[in-house]
Design a protein around this motif. Structure first.
Motif, short mmCIF file in Angstrom:
data_model
loop_
_atom_site.label_atom_id
_atom_site.label_comp_id
_atom_site.label_asym_id
_atom_site.label_seq_id
_atom_site.Cartn_x
_atom_site.Cartn_y
_atom_site.Cartn_z
N GLU A 92 -72.43 2.25 25.68
CA GLU A 92 -71.81 2.22 24.35
C GLU A 92 -70.81 1.06 24.23
O GLU A 92 -70.85 0.30 23.26
CB GLU A 92 -71.11 3.54 24.03
N SER A 93 -69.93 0.92 25.21
CA SER A 93 -68.91 -0.15 25.17
C SER A 93 -69.53 -1.53 25.30
O SER A 93 -69.16 -2.46 24.58
CB SER A 93 -67.87 0.05 26.28
N ASP A 94 -70.48 -1.67 26.24
CA ASP A 94 -71.13 -2.97 26.41
C ASP A 94 -71.93 -3.34 25.17
O ASP A 94 -71.94 -4.51 24.75
CB ASP A 94 -72.02 -2.97 27.64
N LEU A 95 -72.58 -2.36 24.57
CA LEU A 95 -73.33 -2.60 23.34
C LEU A 95 -72.39 -3.07 22.23
O LEU A 95 -72.67 -4.05 21.53
CB LEU A 95 -74.07 -1.33 22.92
N ALA A 96 -71.25 -2.40 22.07
CA ALA A 96 -70.28 -2.78 21.05
C ALA A 96 -69.77 -4.20 21.29
O ALA A 96 -69.62 -4.98 20.33
CB ALA A 96 -69.11 -1.79 21.03
N ALA A 97 -69.53 -4.56 22.55
CA ALA A 97 -69.04 -5.91 22.86
C ALA A 97 -70.10 -6.96 22.52
O ALA A 97 -69.78 -8.02 21.97
CB ALA A 97 -68.65 -6.01 24.33
N GLU A 106 -81.51 -3.74 18.32
CA GLU A 106 -82.92 -3.57 17.97
C GLU A 106 -83.36 -2.13 18.17
O GLU A 106 -84.05 -1.57 17.32
CB GLU A 106 -83.80 -4.48 18.83
N VAL A 107 -82.97 -1.54 19.30
CA VAL A 107 -83.42 -0.18 19.61
C VAL A 107 -82.52 0.37 20.71
O VAL A 107 -81.98 -0.38 21.52
CB VAL A 107 -84.91 -0.18 20.03
N LYS A 108 -82.34 1.69 20.69
CA LYS A 108 -81.55 2.34 21.74
C LYS A 108 -82.11 3.74 21.94
O LYS A 108 -82.82 4.27 21.07
CB LYS A 108 -80.07 2.39 21.39
N SER A 109 -81.80 4.33 23.10
CA SER A 109 -82.33 5.65 23.41
C SER A 109 -81.25 6.49 24.10
O SER A 109 -80.54 6.00 24.97
CB SER A 109 -83.56 5.55 24.31
N GLY A 114 -79.54 16.18 25.13
CA GLY A 114 -78.65 16.55 24.03
C GLY A 114 -77.19 16.20 24.25
O GLY A 114 -76.34 16.52 23.42
N SER A 115 -76.87 15.53 25.35
CA SER A 115 -75.48 15.19 25.67
C SER A 115 -74.93 14.07 24.80
O SER A 115 -73.72 13.86 24.75
CB SER A 115 -75.36 14.78 27.14
N GLY A 116 -75.82 13.33 24.13
CA GLY A 116 -75.38 12.19 23.33
C GLY A 116 -75.11 10.95 24.15
O GLY A 116 -74.60 9.97 23.64
N THR A 117 -75.48 10.97 25.42
CA THR A 117 -75.27 9.83 26.31
C THR A 117 -76.34 8.76 26.05
O THR A 117 -77.53 9.05 26.09
CB THR A 117 -75.35 10.27 27.79
#
Length: 152
Positions: A92-97, A106-109, A114-117
């Motif tokens: 999440e943090s690296d993606l935001a940076a 483009e895409v994420k998984s 169900g943890s939202g990780t």
């Protein structure tokens, strides 16, 4: 994201089996077991289910070969290199940076538990190769997968 966390180069190919055979004949590659999975992923347009078929080389530097999936980001790149993959301790943090520096999602998984990780994500910029961030939490599973190449 750190340069030392680079662990593979991904190449999307139209014929996975023929490409594996070709790399084996040309350079002596061995391969992990081929994994086939229906991957649930999020795109800017919404959730999709992608039929993935993929394999890793048995030695470093790792190649990841992925079967073409028409109508998705998994189509062969003009350069041949589809993406470069980095381990991430916090996707999440690296993606935001990366997004703050002009890369577009483009895409994420997410983890299907169900943890939202966030497990992995692809971003692409106007002048750089596509980057895949992969949660380091997946490293034991992927390392186990890699070990299947040693058994061949």
């Amino acid at each position: 994201m750190k340069a030392e966390n680079l662990y593979h180069t991904g190449i999307v190919v139209d014929d996975l089996d023929a490409t594996m055979e070709r790399f084996s004949k040309l350079a002596g590659y061995t391969w992990t077991d081929v994994v086939e999975v229906e991957q649930v992923a999020q795109t800017p347009a919404g959730e999709v289910i992608i039929p993935m078929r993929m394999v890793y080389s048995g030695v470093d530097p790792r190649l990841e070969l992925l079967q073409t999936v028409p109508g998705t980001v998994w189509t062969p790149a003009d350069s041949g290199v589809h993406h470069i993959g980095y381990w991430s301790d916090d996707v999440e943090s690296d993606l935001a940076a990366l997004q703050a520096n002009g890369m577009g999602l483009e895409v994420k998984s997410y983890n299907p538990d169900g943890s939202g990780t966030l497990l992995w994500a692809y971003v692409k910029g106007p002048t750089t190769p596509r980057i895949e961030l992969v949660s380091r939490a997946m490293e034991p599973f992927i390392s186990y997968w890699w070990s299947s190449a040693a058994q061949r």
